[in-house]
Scaffold this motif. Structure first.
Motif, PDB file in Angstrom:
ATOM      1  N   ASP A   1       0.476  -1.053   0.140  1.00 50.70           N
ATOM      2  CA  ASP A   1      -0.195  -0.323  -0.057  1.00 50.70           C
ATOM      3  C   ASP A   1       0.949   1.134  -0.137  1.00 50.70           C
ATOM      4  OD1 ASP A   1      -2.672  -1.406  -0.336  1.00 50.70           O
ATOM      5  OD2 ASP A   1      -2.057  -1.308   2.317  1.00 50.70           O
ATOM      6  N   TRP A   2       2.267   1.015   0.094  1.00 49.24           N
ATOM      7  CA  TRP A   2       3.291   2.243  -0.636  1.00 49.24           C
ATOM      8  C   TRP A   2       2.848   3.608  -1.799  1.00 49.24           C
ATOM      9  CZ3 TRP A   2       8.475   0.952   0.999  1.00 49.24           C
ATOM     10  CH2 TRP A   2       8.554   0.387   2.957  1.00 49.24           C
ATOM     11  N   MET A   3       2.259   4.436  -1.039  1.00 47.57           N
ATOM     12  CA  MET A   3       2.043   5.079  -2.244  1.00 47.57           C
ATOM     13  C   MET A   3       3.501   6.163  -3.187  1.00 47.57           C
ATOM     14  SD  MET A   3      -0.532   8.754  -2.406  1.00 47.57           S
ATOM     15  CE  MET A   3      -1.753   7.742  -1.683  1.00 47.57           C
ATOM     16  N   VAL A   4       4.290   5.006  -3.090  1.00 50.48           N
ATOM     17  CA  VAL A   4       5.374   5.318  -4.033  1.00 50.48           C
ATOM     18  C   VAL A   4       5.180   6.039  -5.518  1.00 50.48           C
ATOM     19  CG1 VAL A   4       7.119   3.698  -3.068  1.00 50.48           C
ATOM     20  CG2 VAL A   4       5.369   3.808  -5.414  1.00 50.48           C
ATOM     21  N   SER A   5       3.978   6.438  -5.654  1.00 51.61           N
ATOM     22  CA  SER A   5       4.249   6.992  -6.743  1.00 51.61           C
ATOM     23  C   SER A   5       3.688   8.705  -6.831  1.00 51.61           C
ATOM     24  CB  SER A   5       2.747   6.871  -7.417  1.00 51.61           C
ATOM     25  OG  SER A   5       1.256   7.190  -6.531  1.00 51.61           O
ATOM     26  N   VAL A   6       3.370   8.969  -5.502  1.00 54.24           N
ATOM     27  CA  VAL A   6       3.947  10.520  -5.783  1.00 54.24           C
ATOM     28  C   VAL A   6       5.267  10.810  -5.844  1.00 54.24           C
ATOM     29  CG1 VAL A   6       1.889  10.775  -4.252  1.00 54.24           C
ATOM     30  CG2 VAL A   6       3.942   9.951  -2.971  1.00 54.24           C
ATOM     31  N   PHE A   7       5.898  10.308  -5.551  1.00 50.90           N
ATOM     32  CA  PHE A   7       7.599  10.547  -5.339  1.00 50.90           C
ATOM     33  C   PHE A   7       8.351  11.767  -6.917  1.00 50.90           C
ATOM     34  CE2 PHE A   7       8.443   7.759  -1.937  1.00 50.90           C
ATOM     35  CZ  PHE A   7       8.197   8.732  -0.634  1.00 50.90           C
ATOM     36  N   GLY A   8       7.515  10.578  -7.463  1.00 50.83           N
ATOM     37  CA  GLY A   8       7.562  10.356  -9.185  1.00 50.83           C
ATOM     38  C   GLY A   8       6.960  12.129  -9.520  1.00 50.83           C
ATOM     39  N   PHE A   9       5.281  12.464  -9.127  1.00 54.71           N
ATOM     40  CA  PHE A   9       4.873  13.612  -9.070  1.00 54.71           C
ATOM     41  C   PHE A   9       6.422  14.856  -8.929  1.00 54.71           C
ATOM     42  CE2 PHE A   9       1.248  16.131 -10.319  1.00 54.71           C
ATOM     43  CZ  PHE A   9       1.861  16.945  -9.524  1.00 54.71           C
ATOM     44  N   ALA A  10       6.400  15.008  -7.681  1.00 59.55           N
ATOM     45  CA  ALA A  10       7.216  15.732  -7.343  1.00 59.55           C
ATOM     46  C   ALA A  10       8.432  16.463  -8.004  1.00 59.55           C
ATOM     47  CB  ALA A  10       7.609  15.571  -5.392  1.00 59.55           C
ATOM     48  N   ARG A  11       8.813  15.155  -7.924  1.00 57.12           N
ATOM     49  CA  ARG A  11      11.018  14.981  -8.944  1.00 57.12           C
ATOM     50  C   ARG A  11      10.333  15.442  -9.691  1.00 57.12           C
ATOM     51  NH1 ARG A  11      15.312  14.344  -6.617  1.00 57.12           N
ATOM     52  NH2 ARG A  11      15.199  12.854  -4.385  1.00 57.12           N
ATOM     53  N   GLY A  12       9.563  15.368 -10.694  1.00 56.52           N
ATOM     54  CA  GLY A  12       9.299  15.536 -12.303  1.00 56.52           C
ATOM     55  C   GLY A  12       8.964  17.415 -11.600  1.00 56.52           C
ATOM     56  N   ALA A  13       7.390  17.892 -11.184  1.00 56.33           N
ATOM     57  CA  ALA A  13       7.314  19.011 -11.080  1.00 56.33           C
ATOM     58  C   ALA A  13       8.571  19.690 -10.493  1.00 56.33           C
ATOM     59  CB  ALA A  13       6.344  19.169  -9.973  1.00 56.33           C
ATOM     60  N   ASN A  14       9.341  19.420  -9.361  1.00 59.96           N
ATOM     61  CA  ASN A  14      10.391  20.092  -9.261  1.00 59.96           C
ATOM     62  C   ASN A  14      11.600  20.763 -10.518  1.00 59.96           C
ATOM     63  OD1 ASN A  14       9.483  21.010  -6.695  1.00 59.96           O
ATOM     64  ND2 ASN A  14      10.373  18.538  -5.486  1.00 59.96           N
ATOM     65  N   LEU A  15      12.211  19.227 -10.852  1.00 62.68           N
ATOM     66  CA  LEU A  15      13.088  19.503 -12.606  1.00 62.68           C
ATOM     67  C   LEU A  15      11.881  20.580 -13.188  1.00 62.68           C
ATOM     68  CD1 LEU A  15      15.594  19.225 -13.638  1.00 62.68           C
ATOM     69  CD2 LEU A  15      13.907  16.934 -14.960  1.00 62.68           C
ATOM     70  N   THR A  16      11.140  20.197 -13.846  1.00 62.45           N
ATOM     71  CA  THR A  16      10.481  20.998 -14.848  1.00 62.45           C
ATOM     72  C   THR A  16      10.018  22.785 -14.818  1.00 62.45           C
ATOM     73  OG1 THR A  16       8.309  20.246 -14.193  1.00 62.45           O
ATOM     74  CG2 THR A  16       9.790  18.995 -15.843  1.00 62.45           C
ATOM     75  N   THR A  17       9.848  22.679 -13.467  1.00 59.18           N
ATOM     76  CA  THR A  17       9.663  24.559 -13.123  1.00 59.18           C
ATOM     77  C   THR A  17      10.734  25.213 -13.491  1.00 59.18           C
ATOM     78  OG1 THR A  17       9.520  23.566 -10.095  1.00 59.18           O
ATOM     79  CG2 THR A  17       7.508  24.031 -11.799  1.00 59.18           C
ATOM     80  N   LEU A  18      11.826  24.360 -13.567  1.00 57.83           N
ATOM     81  CA  LEU A  18      12.658  25.627 -14.065  1.00 57.83           C
ATOM     82  C   LEU A  18      12.969  25.398 -15.343  1.00 57.83           C
ATOM     83  CD1 LEU A  18      15.915  23.145 -12.332  1.00 57.83           C
ATOM     84  CD2 LEU A  18      15.321  24.628 -11.657  1.00 57.83           C
ATOM     85  N   PHE A  19      11.602  25.412 -16.235  1.00 60.65           N
ATOM     86  CA  PHE A  19      11.771  26.956 -17.405  1.00 60.65           C
ATOM     87  C   PHE A  19      11.151  27.185 -17.757  1.00 60.65           C
ATOM     88  CE2 PHE A  19      12.462  21.891 -19.384  1.00 60.65           C
ATOM     89  CZ  PHE A  19      13.084  21.997 -19.713  1.00 60.65           C
ATOM     90  N   PRO A  20       9.694  27.076 -16.611  1.00 60.89           N
ATOM     91  CA  PRO A  20       9.788  29.538 -16.340  1.00 60.89           C
ATOM     92  C   PRO A  20      10.346  30.217 -15.514  1.00 60.89           C
ATOM     93  CG  PRO A  20       8.388  27.439 -14.734  1.00 60.89           C
ATOM     94  CD  PRO A  20       8.735  26.587 -16.065  1.00 60.89           C
ATOM     95  N   MET A  21      10.631  29.409 -14.522  1.00 58.16           N
ATOM     96  CA  MET A  21      12.318  30.105 -14.381  1.00 58.16           C
ATOM     97  C   MET A  21      12.811  31.152 -15.280  1.00 58.16           C
ATOM     98  SD  MET A  21      15.484  29.528 -11.902  1.00 58.16           S
ATOM     99  CE  MET A  21      16.536  28.237 -13.608  1.00 58.16           C
ATOM    100  N   ILE A  22      13.510  30.174 -16.882  1.00 56.90           N
ATOM    101  CA  ILE A  22      14.184  30.206 -17.409  1.00 56.90           C
ATOM    102  C   ILE A  22      13.614  31.365 -18.293  1.00 56.90           C
ATOM    103  CG2 ILE A  22      15.668  30.380 -20.103  1.00 56.90           C
ATOM    104  CD1 ILE A  22      15.731  27.362 -18.477  1.00 56.90           C
ATOM    105  N   PHE A  23      11.858  31.348 -18.964  1.00 58.04           N
ATOM    106  CA  PHE A  23      11.023  32.112 -19.565  1.00 58.04           C
ATOM    107  C   PHE A  23      10.956  33.192 -18.637  1.00 58.04           C
ATOM    108  CE2 PHE A  23       6.849  33.960 -20.339  1.00 58.04           C
ATOM    109  CZ  PHE A  23       7.192  33.722 -21.953  1.00 58.04           C
ATOM    110  N   GLY A  24      10.901  33.496 -17.177  1.00 59.42           N
ATOM    111  CA  GLY A  24      11.097  34.212 -16.330  1.00 59.42           C
ATOM    112  C   GLY A  24      11.875  35.417 -16.899  1.00 59.42           C
ATOM    113  N   ALA A  25      13.441  34.997 -16.068  1.00 63.62           N
ATOM    114  CA  ALA A  25      14.707  35.952 -16.240  1.00 63.62           C
ATOM    115  C   ALA A  25      14.938  36.328 -17.600  1.00 63.62           C
ATOM    116  CB  ALA A  25      15.538  34.465 -16.078  1.00 63.62           C
TER     117      ALA A  25
END
Length: 289
Positions: free
Chosen positions: A60-84
């Motif tokens: 019953d371990w919900m390990v799937s949420v780690f994939g979500f967090a990791r994917g979100a944290n990596l790809t939010t670097l693109f809007p950071m570049i866009f803002g820069a």
């Protein structure tokens, strides 16, 4: 202000940069979250099928949420570049002079940019959340997925993280003024400098350093939610190892030492406001002739 806002939207959507960054954002978000979610699912399957670990109830371990967090944290670097590129890009193209001369003041021009890039950051955040959700579902396998409240919090923190990274980039770009210095400096800091510094400091102090720096606070937004969802599903943990277990779970979510998600949001919002103010002050006095 309305005409300035419309002009900023035209600057964005009449060029290819926005979708040139959106495409890798979506693709990487799907692939990265899919990979981490699938890896977690494989680990759980191995634990449940290993005779030496028969006492471990990992089904019953919900390990799937780690994939979500990791994917979100990596790809939010693109809007950071866009803002820069909001201010630094105009400095590079020499269009900042026209922008300021056609506005009633430099402050109103920068204010219009902040309004527009907030909206764009929200849009990127929705794209990041959707791509991370898709990758998580594809890679989860037989492991459970979060419920409606869990998805909502993961999505909310991802959209907030994307928006704040976008505005953080606007502030840094305005402060530095140089397109290469702003983009490369932000990437090196977010990917290498802060992580390396936190590791060295943690080793020296022999304890986990809380997420009080910008990248750590940003990663802790969806990361803390993912850790809480996982631990809630696991159930009670022996108090003797509870602290260590939480650190391991937070590390899996890419947010070791994270505060609650709302506290991480406030910390990162504070850094964002600081760099926007600094960029505003420097840009207001910079020679654009």
């Amino acid at each position: 202000m309305g005409s300035l806002v419309r002009a900023e939207f035209r600057k964005i959507f009449t060029t290819n940069l926005w979708w040139g960054l959106l495409i890798p954002t979506v693709l990487l978000g799907v692939l990265w979250s899919w990979g981490f979610s699938a890896f977690g699912s494989a680990v759980v399957e191995r634990l449940t099928s290993t005779p030496a670990l028969e006492g471990v109830d990992a089904g019953d371990w919900m390990v799937s949420v780690f994939g979500f967090a990791r994917g979100a944290n990596l790809t939010t670097l693109f809007p950071m570049i866009f803002g820069a590129l909001a201010v630094a890009g105009e400095n590079y193209r020499r269009t900042i002079t026209t922008t300021f001369l056609t506005a009633s003041s430099r402050g109103s021009a920068l204010g219009a940019k902040l309004v527009v890039y907030t909206v764009v950051g929200l849009g990127f955040g929705v794209a990041v959340a959707l791509s991370a959700s898709l990758g998580t579902v594809l890679g989860a396998g037989n492991t459970p997925l979060p419920g409606g409240a869990g998805w909502f919090l993961l999505t909310l923190t991802t959209i907030l993280e994307s928006t704040l990274w976008t505005l953080f980039g606007v502030g840094v770009g305005a402060l530095v003024g140089n397109i290469f210095g702003a983009v490369i400096g932000l990437l090196i800091y977010a990917v290498l400098v802060e992580n390396l510094g936190a590791y060295v400091l943690s080793s020296a102090l022999e304890t986990t350093v809380p997420t009080v720096l910008p990248n750590g606070a940003a990663s802790g937004m969806p990361g803390a939610v993912a850790a809480d969802l996982f631990l809630d599903k696991v159930g009670p943990i022996n108090p003797l190892v509870e602290k260590e277990a939480r650190l391991v779970v937070e590390a899996a979510a890419g947010a070791q030492g994270a505060f609650p998600w709302w506290a991480n949001t406030l910390i990162f919002a504070g850094y964002t406001a600081l760099f926007i103010c600094l960029g505003w002050l420097v840009t207001g006095r910079r020679d654009i002739s």
